[in-house]
Enzyme design. Structure first.
Site, short mmCIF file in Angstrom:
data_model
loop_
_atom_site.label_atom_id
_atom_site.label_comp_id
_atom_site.label_asym_id
_atom_site.label_seq_id
_atom_site.Cartn_x
_atom_site.Cartn_y
_atom_site.Cartn_z
N GLY A 68 -12.06 -26.57 -19.24
CA GLY A 68 -10.93 -27.06 -18.48
C GLY A 68 -12.35 -28.81 -18.95
N ASP A 69 -11.94 -29.81 -18.28
CA ASP A 69 -12.88 -30.71 -18.55
C ASP A 69 -12.76 -31.53 -17.28
OD1 ASP A 69 -15.76 -31.73 -19.35
OD2 ASP A 69 -14.39 -33.39 -20.56
#
Length: 190
Positions: A68-69
């Site tokens: 994720g980011d």
């Protein structure tokens, strides 16, 4: 439901802690080494999703890969993961007294390579920050490596007037979105 091998594609202790809140401990933690520079004219939402997908694709590991980011955006402007006090100060001055968007992507790569992704969009509003408040926050060092120059789980929480969305998402991993992706893949989650 059966036990499945899960690799977390992140060096972030916050993401690992948040995953633990779901009762999940990854079998491995392997940070993805990718170019995290935004493309020219890339929109924040597209950037967040691309980063999550590239991180998931970059890891060679058995089983599932969770990546994720988190992206902080002021309008269409993507704020950096601050590495210097000057960058952090610029971000805080920009965010002072206004609302901004925090986008958190979560991507699950299946053993066959298929990707499932979700994105959590949140709005955060900082109070008007005095120069002294910015100086004090900078001195505390929490800004280092943080998108937009702040960590909501620390002292910055006292500077935030309100949040619309997911607190865990602003920290770096939307627990709601993560839980939904993992459950759809067959992970046993209470």
């Amino acid at each position: 439901m059966t036990a499945l091998h899960l690799t977390l594609a992140s060096a972030s202790p916050r993401r690992r802690e948040l995953l633990g809140r779901l009762g999940i401990s990854p079998d491995a933690v392997v940070p993805a080494d990718i170019d995290e520079n935004p493309l020219k004219a890339e929109r924040p939402r597209d950037y967040a999703l691309r980063m999550g997908e590239q991180k998931a694709a970059a890891i060679t590991a058995p089983g599932y890969v969770l990546a994720g980011d988190t992206v902080v955006a002021a309008g269409r402007r993507i704020l950096p993961k601050t590495e210097t006090e000057g960058e952090a100060r610029d971000c805080l001055q920009l965010l002072s007294g206004r609302r901004h968007t925090v986008l958190s992507s979560i991507v699950l790569r299946a053993p066959g390579g298929s990707l499932k992704s979700r994105i959590s969009e949140n709005v955060v509003r900082f109070k008007s920050l005095s120069p002294e408040e910015i100086d004090a926050y900078i001195a505390g060092g929490e800004w280092h490596g943080k998108a937009g120059g702040y960590a909501i789980q620390g002292a910055a929480e006292g500077l935030i007037q309100w949040i619309r969305g997911s607190h865990s998402s602003v920290m770096g991993l939307s627990l709601y979105e993560t839980r939904a992706l993992l459950k759809s893949a067959g992970f046993a989650i209470g």
